[in-house]
Design an enzyme around this catalytic site. Structure first.
Site, PDB file in Angstrom:
ATOM      1  N   TRP A 116      41.084  41.435  36.682  1.00  0.00           N
ATOM      2  CA  TRP A 116      40.497  42.382  37.649  1.00  0.00           C
ATOM      3  C   TRP A 116      39.334  41.777  38.434  1.00  0.00           C
ATOM      4  CZ3 TRP A 116      41.355  43.261  32.461  1.00  0.00           C
ATOM      5  CH2 TRP A 116      42.431  44.091  32.144  1.00  0.00           C
ATOM      6  N   ASP A 117      39.060  40.491  38.237  1.00  0.00           N
ATOM      7  CA  ASP A 117      37.909  39.841  38.870  1.00  0.00           C
ATOM      8  C   ASP A 117      36.603  40.505  38.443  1.00  0.00           C
ATOM      9  OD1 ASP A 117      36.472  38.070  40.410  1.00  0.00           O
ATOM     10  OD2 ASP A 117      36.796  39.132  42.293  1.00  0.00           O
ATOM     11  N   TYR A 118      36.522  40.899  37.188  1.00  0.00           N
ATOM     12  CA  TYR A 118      35.312  41.514  36.649  1.00  0.00           C
ATOM     13  C   TYR A 118      34.398  40.444  36.038  1.00  0.00           C
ATOM     14  CZ  TYR A 118      36.795  46.385  37.349  1.00  0.00           C
ATOM     15  OH  TYR A 118      37.144  47.609  37.899  1.00  0.00           O
TER      16      TYR A 118
END
Length: 607
Positions: free
Chosen positions: A307-309
């Protein structure tokens, strides 16, 4: 916009000298706390601009280059100078009292490299050599990292390169592999120093390829520039991936001899089939011995991130009252709006962190983690799911058909819904929650302050046979994710008129129609309940407000009950009389341009 990009301003306070701001985050641990008491709520409105300084980039650089810049610098106040860097890594020292330029250093970076994260420099680092004689050249040093991956040491008093550091004052950082283009690998955040060592991270272009540069953190002798250690956060045990870099600011505990790294996701961001498992120590707070690079502990905030977290914020080093004792901790805010509070010596959570089941059934070849860590004590700083009830319409009670359609056709099962070819709602978005601006901590009142952005992204996986020649629509970010079976597309979830699909949060003031909306939040880190602070807009006049933004935003601001209720914890829109009151307000505010918007609203609503 010109002044937003290239203006540094100061206010005049004619009393005793201020304390220095010697580190990017105020202190080594990034608390951003100042004990100064001259500026108060009573006198802040009387401050006047004492001087302004323009870097000159708008006049000197081509417009097409300026479009690829971000001005994100936090100056240091050291050696009787205000020292800052420009997006092109020029380092400038100013007289803090007059704004006069003392010296300027230009590393002459290439304008043709097209850096993945634009031209940007968030700050510089200061270090004093306690072995050097007083008055010696480079006893006091400024370290800066560049967009073309150099680490440069300058004399803090003159701006001249330190000849005894590296090669005539600089070190060229080797990415370790051939770059896809010159700007794939850069340095954007300030280095950190401690115990005679300077440590630097890197920013690397996302979603280009699976086999991407490693996210190694590098340390050098602060005097000579000799390499001290290199640490790759990602454990490459049966996986194929790169990155897990540290692009965000780091923190240092000088007494313990520790440096704290906020690491990012492995490559690529939105498909992890070639990196099975939790991807240790990606998306983690990592504590290393600053002198040796030895791993002391690591705590992962997201398992197998798709999630590109990333961890985008500087770890905040604080001493807090837990309700049972005083403890040295690391406070780590996240893009999801979580706040993890970890023991500084062990990395173990101060309060329980639960592993909770999250949505499954990822894309073909994906191997998702069945659970993710959820803090249980400090509540999330923002909502973490968007539904049709949360869609912002032009008028209360009237939704946005474009947004409702987006939600209906996309996969949307809440936080950690995996990316899909159908299109997935990622909320908070990949730039949401707390970002590189990080948090501030008041050690006296035991309060953490954080700016929070909230909006939704639509992440769509594009099968490889459809990705070749794909022409992304306007406003869509596209990445090939070479080596994966899917490319990706990312776009803000927005209405037909360009506004974010989600409603503003309670007690939130949206000053512009932007992709992210800022919420000023205050969280008590003791056993007392958390409480947010309501912003006071009583100083804004009708004229300033009318000139300040879009009509839709004006209505959202004005008719959210709660923003003028000093003790309210909720914002409730009175839908029955909204349109009538909006007309009344427009008439009243137009006839009374000097009145505050709070008083105008009170007059119209009979408050």
């Amino acid at each position: 916009m010109r002044s937003l990009f290239r203006l540094v301003a100061a206010v005049v306070l004619c009393t005793r000298p201020a304390l220095a701001w010697e580190y990017w985050g105020g202190d080594r641990g990034g608390q951003r706390f100042s004990p100064l008491t001259q500026i108060t709520p009573d006198n802040v409105g009387t401050l006047v601009r004492g001087w302004e300084f323009r870097t000159g980039d708008l006049d000197a650089r081509p417009p097409e280059v300026m479009k690829r810049t971000k001005f994100e610098v936090t100056p240091l106040l050291v050696e009787d100078s205000l020292i800052l860097c420009t997006p092109f890594n020029e380092v400038i020292a100013l007289d803090p009292g007059t704004g006069a330029q003392k010296w300027r250093f230009d590393p002459k970076i290439s304008m043709a490299q097209r850096p993945a994260n634009r031209f940007v420099c968030r700050g510089v680092a200061h270090w004093t050599d306690d072995r050097a004689a007083d008055g010696a050249a480079c006893k006091s040093r400024i370290f800066t990292g560049t967009n073309d991956t150099r680490l440069i040491a300058l004399d803090a008093r003159t701006g001249k390169p330190c000849a005894d550091f590296g090669n005539a004052g600089e070190i060229k950082i080797d990415a370790g592999m051939k770059l896809a283009w010159p700007g794939e690998f850069q340095i954007t955040s300030a280095p950190v120093t401690g115990r005679g060592v300077v440590v630097v991270g890197s920013a690397i272009g996302d979603n280009r390829r699976v086999d991407a540069p490693l996210g190694a953190v590098r340390a050098f002798d602060a005097r000579t520039g000799q390499p001290r250690w290199t640490f790759d956060p990602l454990v490459h045990d049966g996986i194929e991936a790169g990155h897990s870099n540290v692009w965000a600011p780091m923190s240092v505990d000088e007494e313990r001899g520790l440096v704290f790294l906020p690491t990012t996701s492995p490559s690529p961001d939105f498909w992890g089939g070639k990196r099975p498992g939790n991807d240790k120590h990606a998306n983690s707070v990592v504590a290393l011995r600053i002198e040796t690079g030895e791993l002391v502990w690591a705590f992962q905030t997201v398992h197998h991130d798709v999630w590109d977290y990333d961890l985008p914020a500087q770890p905040t080093l604080a001493r807090i009252d837990t309700g049972s004792d005083m403890r040295d901790v690391v406070i780590q805010p996240t893009k999801q709006g979580f706040v993890f509070v970890l023991d500084r010596d062990t990395g173990k959570p101060v309060w329980p962190v639960e592993e909770r089941a999250v949505p499954q059934n990822g894309a073909d070849g994906e191997q998702l983690s069945p659970t993710q860590p959820f803090p249980t004590h400090v509540p999330p700083l923002l909502t973490q799911r968007i539904t049709a009830d949360d869609v912002a319409g032009l008028l209360p009670g009237i939704g946005s058909s474009a947004c409702e359609k987006l939600l209906a056709q996309s996969r949307n099962e809440g936080l950690y819904t995996p990316p899909s070819t159908q299109g997935t709602i990622v909320y908070p978005m990949t730039g949401g929650g707390v970002n590189w601006g990080s948090a501030a901590f008041d050690p006296v009142n035991q309060v953490l302050y954080a700016n929070v952005s909230h909006a939704a992204h639509i992440i769509t996986l594009i099968p490889r046979d459809q990705a070749k020649g794909f022409d992304p629509p306007p406003g869509h970010d596209f990445g090939q994710q070479e080596g994966a079976p899917f490319a990706m597309s990312r776009a803000l979830a927005k209405s037909a008129v360009g506004s974010p699909c989600n409603k503003p949060l309670p007690m939130e003031i949206a000053m512009k129609f932007t992709a992210s909306i800022m919420l000023a939040a205050a969280l008590a880190l003791s056993s007392a309940p958390a409480k947010a602070t309501v912003l006071d807009l009583s100083t804004m006049t009708c004229k300033q407000f009318v000139e300040g933004g879009d009509d839709t935003i004006k209505m959202v601001l004005i008719w959210m009950d709660g923003w003028y209720k000093g003790d309210s914890d909720e914002a409730i829109i009175d839908t029955d009389v909204f349109v009538e009151n909006a007309k009344k307000f427009g008439t009243y505010c137009g006839k009374n341009p000097t009145i505050s918007i709070v008083n105008a609203a009170e007059a119209v609503l009979g408050k």
